[in-house]
Design a protein around this motif. Structure first.
Motif, PDB file in Angstrom:
ATOM      1  N   LEU A 196       0.822  -1.214   0.000  1.00 21.78           N
ATOM      2  CA  LEU A 196       0.000   0.000   0.000  1.00 21.78           C
ATOM      3  C   LEU A 196       0.853   1.260   0.000  1.00 21.78           C
ATOM      4  CD1 LEU A 196      -2.862  -1.044   2.453  1.00 21.78           C
ATOM      5  CD2 LEU A 196      -2.995  -0.810  -0.040  1.00 21.78           C
ATOM      6  N   ILE A 197       1.926   1.264   0.775  1.00 22.77           N
ATOM      7  CA  ILE A 197       2.829   2.420   0.811  1.00 22.77           C
ATOM      8  C   ILE A 197       3.501   2.597  -0.536  1.00 22.77           C
ATOM      9  CG2 ILE A 197       4.996   3.294   1.796  1.00 22.77           C
ATOM     10  CD1 ILE A 197       4.068   2.050   4.480  1.00 22.77           C
ATOM     11  N   PHE A 198       4.000   1.504  -1.118  1.00 29.30           N
ATOM     12  CA  PHE A 198       4.631   1.555  -2.437  1.00 29.30           C
ATOM     13  C   PHE A 198       3.663   2.106  -3.471  1.00 29.30           C
ATOM     14  CE2 PHE A 198       4.678  -0.778  -6.480  1.00 29.30           C
ATOM     15  CZ  PHE A 198       5.771  -0.179  -7.059  1.00 29.30           C
ATOM     16  N   ASP A 199       2.438   1.593  -3.478  1.00 35.82           N
ATOM     17  CA  ASP A 199       1.452   2.023  -4.465  1.00 35.82           C
ATOM     18  C   ASP A 199       1.124   3.507  -4.308  1.00 35.82           C
ATOM     19  OD1 ASP A 199      -0.419   1.391  -6.630  1.00 35.82           O
ATOM     20  OD2 ASP A 199      -1.946   1.867  -5.119  1.00 35.82           O
ATOM     21  N   ALA A 200       0.989   3.969  -3.083  1.00 37.04           N
ATOM     22  CA  ALA A 200       0.695   5.387  -2.848  1.00 37.04           C
ATOM     23  C   ALA A 200       1.846   6.272  -3.333  1.00 37.04           C
ATOM     24  CB  ALA A 200       0.423   5.627  -1.367  1.00 37.04           C
ATOM     25  N   HIS A 201       3.080   5.872  -3.040  1.00 35.96           N
ATOM     26  CA  HIS A 201       4.249   6.640  -3.470  1.00 35.96           C
ATOM     27  C   HIS A 201       4.340   6.686  -4.993  1.00 35.96           C
ATOM     28  CE1 HIS A 201       8.522   7.271  -4.445  1.00 35.96           C
ATOM     29  NE2 HIS A 201       8.510   8.064  -3.393  1.00 35.96           N
ATOM     30  N   ARG A 202       4.148   5.548  -5.626  1.00 34.17           N
ATOM     31  CA  ARG A 202       4.255   5.459  -7.083  1.00 34.17           C
ATOM     32  C   ARG A 202       3.134   6.261  -7.751  1.00 34.17           C
ATOM     33  NH1 ARG A 202       3.002   2.232 -11.520  1.00 34.17           N
ATOM     34  NH2 ARG A 202       4.775   2.071 -12.938  1.00 34.17           N
ATOM     35  N   THR A 203       1.919   6.156  -7.237  1.00 36.43           N
ATOM     36  CA  THR A 203       0.787   6.899  -7.790  1.00 36.43           C
ATOM     37  C   THR A 203       1.027   8.398  -7.680  1.00 36.43           C
ATOM     38  OG1 THR A 203      -0.741   5.107  -7.243  1.00 36.43           O
ATOM     39  CG2 THR A 203      -1.704   7.288  -7.589  1.00 36.43           C
ATOM     40  N   GLN A 204       1.563   8.833  -6.550  1.00 31.38           N
ATOM     41  CA  GLN A 204       1.863  10.251  -6.371  1.00 31.38           C
ATOM     42  C   GLN A 204       2.936  10.707  -7.354  1.00 31.38           C
ATOM     43  OE1 GLN A 204       3.628  11.304  -2.612  1.00 31.38           O
ATOM     44  NE2 GLN A 204       3.102  13.453  -2.858  1.00 31.38           N
ATOM     45  N   ARG A 205       3.992   9.913  -7.522  1.00 33.37           N
ATOM     46  CA  ARG A 205       5.073  10.278  -8.448  1.00 33.37           C
ATOM     47  C   ARG A 205       4.558  10.340  -9.881  1.00 33.37           C
ATOM     48  NH1 ARG A 205       8.804  12.888  -7.291  1.00 33.37           N
ATOM     49  NH2 ARG A 205      10.017  11.493  -6.047  1.00 33.37           N
ATOM     50  N   LEU A 206       3.721   9.399 -10.291  1.00 27.57           N
ATOM     51  CA  LEU A 206       3.166   9.417 -11.649  1.00 27.57           C
ATOM     52  C   LEU A 206       2.300  10.651 -11.863  1.00 27.57           C
ATOM     53  CD1 LEU A 206       2.246   5.645 -12.044  1.00 27.57           C
ATOM     54  CD2 LEU A 206       3.989   6.881 -13.332  1.00 27.57           C
ATOM     55  N   SER A 207       1.518  11.016 -10.870  1.00 28.92           N
ATOM     56  CA  SER A 207       0.673  12.203 -10.967  1.00 28.92           C
ATOM     57  C   SER A 207       1.520  13.471 -11.065  1.00 28.92           C
ATOM     58  CB  SER A 207      -0.256  12.275  -9.753  1.00 28.92           C
ATOM     59  OG  SER A 207      -1.006  13.452  -9.770  1.00 28.92           O
ATOM     60  N   PHE A 249      10.653   3.597  -6.489  1.00 32.01           N
ATOM     61  CA  PHE A 249      10.604   3.027  -5.145  1.00 32.01           C
ATOM     62  C   PHE A 249      10.318   1.535  -5.298  1.00 32.01           C
ATOM     63  CE2 PHE A 249       8.113   2.272  -1.161  1.00 32.01           C
ATOM     64  CZ  PHE A 249       9.095   2.617  -0.263  1.00 32.01           C
ATOM     65  N   ILE A 250      11.264   0.711  -4.998  1.00 35.16           N
ATOM     66  CA  ILE A 250      11.220  -0.746  -5.049  1.00 35.16           C
ATOM     67  C   ILE A 250      11.437  -1.287  -6.466  1.00 35.16           C
ATOM     68  CG2 ILE A 250       9.909  -2.863  -4.610  1.00 35.16           C
ATOM     69  CD1 ILE A 250       8.613  -1.504  -2.253  1.00 35.16           C
ATOM     70  N   ILE A 251      10.536  -1.013  -7.416  1.00 38.61           N
ATOM     71  CA  ILE A 251      10.729  -1.576  -8.753  1.00 38.61           C
ATOM     72  C   ILE A 251      11.715  -0.717  -9.544  1.00 38.61           C
ATOM     73  CG2 ILE A 251       8.462  -2.678  -8.774  1.00 38.61           C
ATOM     74  CD1 ILE A 251       7.508  -0.540 -10.695  1.00 38.61           C
ATOM     75  N   PRO A 252      12.394  -1.325 -10.522  1.00 38.13           N
ATOM     76  CA  PRO A 252      13.400  -0.571 -11.292  1.00 38.13           C
ATOM     77  C   PRO A 252      12.754   0.380 -12.303  1.00 38.13           C
ATOM     78  CG  PRO A 252      13.296  -2.829 -12.072  1.00 38.13           C
ATOM     79  CD  PRO A 252      12.364  -2.733 -10.901  1.00 38.13           C
ATOM     80  N   ALA A 260      12.208  18.686 -21.643  1.00 39.81           N
ATOM     81  CA  ALA A 260      12.072  17.252 -21.888  1.00 39.81           C
ATOM     82  C   ALA A 260      11.667  16.528 -20.601  1.00 39.81           C
ATOM     83  CB  ALA A 260      13.393  16.691 -22.403  1.00 39.81           C
ATOM     84  N   LYS A 261      10.947  15.429 -20.780  1.00 35.61           N
ATOM     85  CA  LYS A 261      10.672  14.542 -19.656  1.00 35.61           C
ATOM     86  C   LYS A 261      10.533  13.125 -20.207  1.00 35.61           C
ATOM     87  CE  LYS A 261       5.593  14.823 -19.169  1.00 35.61           C
ATOM     88  NZ  LYS A 261       4.511  15.155 -18.231  1.00 35.61           N
ATOM     89  N   GLU A 262      11.008  12.169 -19.418  1.00 36.32           N
ATOM     90  CA  GLU A 262      10.970  10.778 -19.879  1.00 36.32           C
ATOM     91  C   GLU A 262      10.827   9.850 -18.683  1.00 36.32           C
ATOM     92  OE1 GLU A 262      10.109   8.633 -22.653  1.00 36.32           O
ATOM     93  OE2 GLU A 262      11.197  10.333 -23.483  1.00 36.32           O
ATOM     94  N   TYR A 263      10.146   8.742 -18.915  1.00 31.01           N
ATOM     95  CA  TYR A 263       9.936   7.714 -17.901  1.00 31.01           C
ATOM     96  C   TYR A 263      10.624   6.434 -18.388  1.00 31.01           C
ATOM     97  CZ  TYR A 263       7.485   3.996 -15.376  1.00 31.01           C
ATOM     98  OH  TYR A 263       7.183   2.895 -14.623  1.00 31.01           O
ATOM     99  N   TYR A 264      11.408   5.839 -17.519  1.00 30.87           N
ATOM    100  CA  TYR A 264      12.135   4.615 -17.858  1.00 30.87           C
ATOM    101  C   TYR A 264      11.757   3.513 -16.878  1.00 30.87           C
ATOM    102  CZ  TYR A 264      15.212   7.882 -20.353  1.00 30.87           C
ATOM    103  OH  TYR A 264      15.708   8.862 -21.177  1.00 30.87           O
ATOM    104  N   THR A 265      11.589   2.312 -17.403  1.00 32.30           N
ATOM    105  CA  THR A 265      11.320   1.166 -16.552  1.00 32.30           C
ATOM    106  C   THR A 265      11.998  -0.059 -17.133  1.00 32.30           C
ATOM    107  OG1 THR A 265       9.602  -0.089 -15.418  1.00 32.30           O
ATOM    108  CG2 THR A 265       9.156   0.507 -17.679  1.00 32.30           C
ATOM    109  N   SER A 266      12.285  -1.001 -16.269  1.00 37.23           N
ATOM    110  CA  SER A 266      12.912  -2.232 -16.689  1.00 37.23           C
ATOM    111  C   SER A 266      11.892  -3.359 -16.577  1.00 37.23           C
ATOM    112  CB  SER A 266      14.117  -2.536 -15.795  1.00 37.23           C
ATOM    113  OG  SER A 266      14.724  -3.749 -16.183  1.00 37.23           O
ATOM    114  N   PRO A 267      11.795  -4.166 -17.609  1.00 39.11           N
ATOM    115  CA  PRO A 267      10.803  -5.257 -17.563  1.00 39.11           C
ATOM    116  C   PRO A 267      11.114  -6.276 -16.491  1.00 39.11           C
ATOM    117  CG  PRO A 267      12.066  -5.334 -19.624  1.00 39.11           C
ATOM    118  CD  PRO A 267      12.530  -4.154 -18.836  1.00 39.11           C
TER     119      PRO A 267
END
Length: 110
Positions: free
Chosen positions: A22-33, A85-88, A103-110
């Motif tokens: 729940l903490i991870f999801d809240a942090h990630r949702t806030q960062r995406l927003s 936070f947690i995931i790459p 510029a802005k970009e989002y990077y993720t690792s599968p």
């Protein structure tokens, strides 16, 4: 007494991971927003107010300037890097020589 201790231990083993997710999801949702709210032309200060202090600041940009995959004009002279936070995953925001977002970009690792 032993039965209560076992029940408490099981409850903790279940609750702790749930709370972490729940903490991870809240942090990630806030960062995406926050990232979605960025617009071209914002100042470094406006970005820091919106997204907080970056994980790293680079004197050059890792890639050619783009806005979420779309190439943009201009030279990127400074880049803010925000770690996930947690995931790459991480987010970058590029600035021109005048300190404005280009510029802005989002990077993720599968």
């Amino acid at each position: 007494m032993r039965k209560k201790s076992i029940i408490l231990l099981i409850a903790l083993l279940v609750l702790v991971p749930v709370i972490c997710v729940l903490i991870f999801d809240a942090h990630r949702t806030q960062r995406l927003s926050q990232f979605d709210s960025l617009i071209q032309g914002m100042s470094e200060r406006e970005v820091e107010i919106l997204m907080g202090k970056p994980s790293a600041i680079n004197k050059e940009c890792r890639d050619a300037p783009s806005w979420i995959g779309e190439r943009v004009q201009g030279q990127c002279t400074l880049e803010y890097h925000y770690d996930g936070f947690i995931i790459p995953e991480f987010w970058t925001i590029g600035f021109d020589a005048n300190g404005h977002v280009i510029a802005k970009e989002y990077y993720t690792s599968p």
